[in-house]
Design an enzyme around this catalytic site. Structure first.
Site, PDB file in Angstrom:
ATOM      1  N   TRP A 392       0.944  -1.220  -0.026  1.00 31.25           N
ATOM      2  CA  TRP A 392       0.133  -0.039   0.062  1.00 31.25           C
ATOM      3  C   TRP A 392       1.003   1.194   0.037  1.00 31.25           C
ATOM      4  CZ3 TRP A 392      -0.337   4.051   3.472  1.00 31.25           C
ATOM      5  CH2 TRP A 392      -1.574   5.032   3.541  1.00 31.25           C
ATOM      6  N   LYS A 459      -1.322  -1.188  -4.024  1.00 29.93           N
ATOM      7  CA  LYS A 459      -2.814  -0.355  -3.552  1.00 29.93           C
ATOM      8  C   LYS A 459      -2.314   1.182  -3.415  1.00 29.93           C
ATOM      9  CE  LYS A 459      -6.292  -0.323  -0.123  1.00 29.93           C
ATOM     10  NZ  LYS A 459      -6.748  -1.238   0.995  1.00 29.93           N
ATOM     11  N   TRP A 460      -2.951   1.751  -4.495  1.00 26.65           N
ATOM     12  CA  TRP A 460      -2.565   3.478  -4.286  1.00 26.65           C
ATOM     13  C   TRP A 460      -3.842   3.960  -3.725  1.00 26.65           C
ATOM     14  CZ3 TRP A 460       0.808   6.223  -7.798  1.00 26.65           C
ATOM     15  CH2 TRP A 460       0.804   7.626  -7.730  1.00 26.65           C
ATOM     16  N   ASP A 461      -3.621   4.690  -2.661  1.00 33.49           N
ATOM     17  CA  ASP A 461      -4.886   5.051  -1.788  1.00 33.49           C
ATOM     18  C   ASP A 461      -4.744   6.843  -1.757  1.00 33.49           C
ATOM     19  OD1 ASP A 461      -6.935   5.090  -0.114  1.00 33.49           O
ATOM     20  OD2 ASP A 461      -6.007   3.574   1.353  1.00 33.49           O
ATOM     21  N   CYS A 507      -7.749   3.250  -4.884  1.00 32.20           N
ATOM     22  CA  CYS A 507      -8.310   3.065  -3.880  1.00 32.20           C
ATOM     23  C   CYS A 507      -8.488   4.399  -3.294  1.00 32.20           C
ATOM     24  CB  CYS A 507      -7.637   2.120  -2.686  1.00 32.20           C
ATOM     25  SG  CYS A 507      -8.399   2.444  -1.123  1.00 32.20           S
ATOM     26  N   SER A 508      -9.628   5.113  -2.713  1.00 31.75           N
ATOM     27  CA  SER A 508      -9.527   6.225  -2.260  1.00 31.75           C
ATOM     28  C   SER A 508     -10.653   6.496  -0.939  1.00 31.75           C
ATOM     29  CB  SER A 508      -9.915   7.471  -3.347  1.00 31.75           C
ATOM     30  OG  SER A 508      -9.884   8.759  -2.793  1.00 31.75           O
ATOM     31  N   GLY A 510     -12.027   3.572   0.144  1.00 34.80           N
ATOM     32  CA  GLY A 510     -12.766   2.830  -0.542  1.00 34.80           C
ATOM     33  C   GLY A 510     -13.027   3.416  -1.897  1.00 34.80           C
ATOM     34  N   ASP A 529     -14.894   0.947   1.396  1.00 32.62           N
ATOM     35  CA  ASP A 529     -14.470   0.574   2.548  1.00 32.62           C
ATOM     36  C   ASP A 529     -15.398  -0.515   3.614  1.00 32.62           C
ATOM     37  OD1 ASP A 529     -11.758   1.319   2.715  1.00 32.62           O
ATOM     38  OD2 ASP A 529     -11.976   3.189   3.755  1.00 32.62           O
TER      39      ASP A 529
HETATM   40  C1  GLA Z   1      -8.326   3.750   3.420  1.00 33.84           C
HETATM   41  C2  GLA Z   1      -8.566   2.470   2.538  1.00 33.84           C
HETATM   42  C3  GLA Z   1      -8.498   1.383   3.485  1.00 33.84           C
HETATM   43  C4  GLA Z   1      -7.077   1.279   4.046  1.00 33.84           C
HETATM   44  C5  GLA Z   1      -6.876   2.626   4.727  1.00 33.84           C
HETATM   45  C6  GLA Z   1      -5.424   2.446   5.426  1.00 33.84           C
HETATM   46  O1  GLA Z   1      -9.224   3.848   4.140  1.00 33.84           O
HETATM   47  O2  GLA Z   1      -9.867   2.765   1.712  1.00 33.84           O
HETATM   48  O3  GLA Z   1      -8.603   0.175   2.713  1.00 33.84           O
HETATM   49  O4  GLA Z   1      -6.133   1.002   3.090  1.00 33.84           O
HETATM   50  O5  GLA Z   1      -7.075   3.693   4.083  1.00 33.84           O
HETATM   51  O6  GLA Z   1      -5.167   3.675   6.165  1.00 33.84           O
END
Ligand code: GLA
Length: 719
Positions: A392, A459-461, A507-508, A510, A529
């Site tokens: 992540w 996983k790019w948040d 990802c953002s 969720g 999420d």
């Molecule tokens: C966001 C993402 C989650 C998780 C958290 C980590 O809420 O949507 O899936 O990766 O960040 O802090």
């Protein structure tokens, strides 16, 4: 001033943008304006529009312009609004030329050149027709050929005009952990707008996509005229639906003009994002299938490979882990047959360790207390266990408690002289700035290097939106929102050049960045999420109306669920997650032996069926909004195989079994039915063979009567 002469269009030029089953027709009127004449089933030769009469008042220029510009006699919502250096705010576009070229055997591109009658402004309307999928992608390219700078105050991607008896708008509203709820409304006169102004993380509250059912007061899956639209843009968007006094509907979609006046320097060009359109006479189901096919074959980054099943560490470990926790999870993932382990948040930061959301973002060094052996050790460990490894990152963000925030305060999004607000204890980095773009690229690149060639997935948040927008880099603050998104795309382009095969998830918090703009670079999205299976029924039902299941991550998590407290059976959780990209997100050490055995079996079954979920045709059989059940199926392109999934989502009386009529099968073929993940089959026909015609006409009536009963059936054509 352009005067539109009376009645007949007397069109000189007619342009058909055609796909296998649809036509979109543009034509010039006597004043040489480009009009939007038609979008629907095939009508044949476009010259038939030559003498078309609308019987609207000719001295009101409310005729459907193909790209309506503010000014002249036009007064409805414009797609384009320009202010020139002399203060003039009118634009009157006329047709100059057009050309059509073949991009490939089944993709054609038509470009129409328009120019303003007074200034040297040019607009190219570019329509790319995907013949087989009945999809038309449209955008505008605006060029300032004049000698002075101009300001674009509104610059939408595409406009269409429709005439029907009624327009039912289906759109997707929600919030964090409740994305893509489906809402329908019959449009009335006036303007309905779907928009976002949050800059980034733009798709929690609405999504830049919709369906329009024509002459139908409810969304019909299998019948009727439906237009679906989606904007490929990850920043602020605006979709406007204006029904005028003659009951015509004008739909204008593009970047939101909110605080986004954009100077176009002399000689400069601005290219708007793509708007994706599809039309069908076979209901919402076909509209979704058109979009899914187009996305999978032509547009989204991930094409043609099946998604790996995975274990993600987030809900199982949160920030609290060390090497042993992770290697144990890798062992457990491998033992259950999962194919990848993803290390989520919490692995970085030393001086400001990432032990909670309060610190560490920006300092992307491996936390030596938690993982002294390093990331490569973990990646190698996973590979030795025969599974892939992912990690992540959240490279656009910084915590005030971090070395990065102290070193580069000028990199933070802020409005000069105002307080910078935190959201989830973090600030946003200013991606309009070239050094920040380099930094964000380097976060990805350096993380990949940490894995010494063994990182397969990122996983790019992106866990906050824009507030107090502003940049210490930009001279023109109103470019911020647009340049941020362009900055993101430019980084993603660099990443894709260097890492074409790394799987990347958008990802953002969720589903905050679920749009086709992101999917041009990302393989998949984190749908929400909220991993609780009952909530996911609604979230996935909505999301997969537009975005294919091949792109939507769907995980089994622990109970009571961490977001909702709800307790659903493991089978229900697995069955629902198996209708998307299956993963798990829990601590396997907390599972019982029986649960692990069940999980291993369900993962194995999913591997047998995932080609149907990810490459097949989706048919929504029972809407979860209509009553007590949710049911859907995926059918292979050759119709020889299918997967049906059904879920009881309300208790309704033990004597009422659902009748689920199947779709998409070949009526002539015979299919065997086998229920999976169930010791005691819920359908009397399990193991038997039925004709496609019978399954379509009669359907199945499984005994799914108690809350959270669920079933998955594998159908195979018999020779
Ligand atoms: C966001 C993402 C989650 C998780 C958290 C980590 O809420 O949507 O899936 O990766 O960040 O802090």
């Amino acid at each position: 001033m352009l005067i539109v002469s009376s009645l007949a269009y007397a069109a000189q030029v007619q342009i058909a943008i055609s796909t296998d089953h649809t036509d979109m027709v543009l034509a010039t009127n006597k004043a040489n304006q480009l009009m939007f004449m038609y979008y629907g089933t095939k009508v044949g030769c476009p010259q038939q529009f030559e003498q078309f009469q609308s019987y609207r008042r000719s001295d009101y220029s409310t005729e459907p312009l193909a790209y309506p510009a503010r000014g002249g006699r036009f007064f409805n919502q414009p797609a384009l609004a320009v202010k020139y250096s002399d203060g003039d705010a009118n634009t009157e576009l006329t047709y100059s030329s057009h050309e059509t070229k073949n991009i490939s055997s089944d993709v054609k591109q038509t470009t129409v050149l328009l120019s303003d009658t007074k200034t040297s402004l040019e607009v190219q309307l570019v329509y790319t027709a995907y013949l087989k999928e009945d999809v038309i992608m449209a955008h505008a390219v605006i060029t300032n050929k004049g000698k002075k700078d101009i300001t674009l105050e509104n610059y939408a991607s595409s406009a269409i005009n429709l005439k029907a008896g009624s327009y039912l708008l289906t759109h997707y509203y929600g919030s964090w952990a409740r994305e893509m709820q489906v809402e329908h409304e019959l449009l009335t006169h006036g303007i309905k707008t779907i928009e976002n102004k949050m800059g980034v993380r733009t798709t929690h509250t609405e999504n830049p996509s919709f369906m329009l059912s024509l002459d139908n007061s409810s969304l019909d899956e299998n019948h009727g005229e439906v237009i679906a639209g989606a904007l490929a843009w990850s920043g602020n968007y605006k979709l406007q639906f204006q029904m005028d006094e003659t009951d015509r509907l004008s739909v204008i979609c593009g970047i939101n003009d909110y605080a986004s006046a954009y100077t176009l320097k002399k000689g400069a060009t601005f290219s708007t994002p793509e708007m994706i359109w599809t039309f069908t006479t076979s209901g919402a189901g076909q509209a979704s299938r058109n979009l899914h096919d187009w996305a999978r074959r032509h547009y989204i980054y991930s094409k043609g490979h099946l998604a790996y099943t995975l274990l993600n560490s987030w809900e199982g470990a949160y920030f609290d882990f060390n090497t042993k926790t992770l290697t144990d999870m890798i062992d457990d993932a491998a033992a259950m047959g999962l194919e990848m382990f993803v290390l989520d948040d919490g692995w970085f930061g030393n001086e400001y360790p990432r032990n909670s959301s309060r610190a560490g973002l920006g300092d992307w060094q491996t936390n030596t207390k938690k993982i002294p052996e390093g990331i490569a050790y973990l990646a190698d460990y996973a590979h030795k266990k025969g599974i892939k490894f992912g990690i992540w990152i959240e490279p656009e963000m910084v915590n005030p408690s971090s070395n990065l925030a102290h070193k580069h305060p000028e990199w933070i999004v802020k409005s000069s002289g105002r307080e910078i607000t935190t959201t989830r204890n973090q600030w946003l980095l200013d991606l309009t700035r070239p050094e920040v773009q380099d930094f964000v690229f380097s976060v990805f690149d350096e993380t990949m290097k940490k894995g010494e060639g063994k990182i397969d997935y990122i996983k790019w948040d992106c866990n906050r939106h824009v507030e107090s927008f502003g940049s210490t880099w930009l001279t023109e603050q109103s470019r911020f929102f647009v340049d941020y998104t362009l900055g993101l795309y430019s980084v993603m382009k660099r990443i894709r050049e260097k890492y074409p095969n790394t799987i990347i998830q958008s990802c953002s918090s969720g589903g905050g960045r679920v749009d086709f703009g992101a999917l041009e670079y990302f393989d998949e999205v984190w749908t929400s999420d909220n991993t609780e299976a009952l909530s996911r029924v609604f979230i996935q039902y909505g999301t997969n109306m537009i975005y294919p299941a091949a792109t939507t991550g769907s995980h089994v998590s622990a109970v009571p669920n961490h977001q909702t407290n709800n307790i659903t059976p493991l089978k229900f959780r697995f069955d629902l997650a198996s209708t998307g990209r299956l993963g798990m997100e829990l601590q396997p050490a907390n599972m019982t032996k029986e649960e692990r055995t069940f999980a291993a079996k369900a993962i194995q079954s999913y591997k047998q069926l995932r080609h149907l979920v990810q490459d097949g045709d989706l048919y929504r059989l029972v809407s979860p909004y209509d009553g007590n059940h949710y049911a859907l199926m995926y059918v292979s392109k050759d119709k020889k195989e299918a997967m049906v999934a059904a879920f009881c989502i309300h208790y309704q009386g033990r004597t009422k079994t659902p009748k689920i009529r199947l779709h998409g099968l070949d009526p002539q073929m015979k299919y065997s039915i086998e229920e999976i993940n169930n010791e005691k089959p819920s359908f009397w026909g399990n193991g038997k063979t039925f004709s496609g015609a019978w399954l379509i006409g009669q359907g199945i009536n499984p005994q799914l009567v108690k809350l959270y009963d669920s079933g998955i059936w594998h159908l195979k054509a018999q020779e």
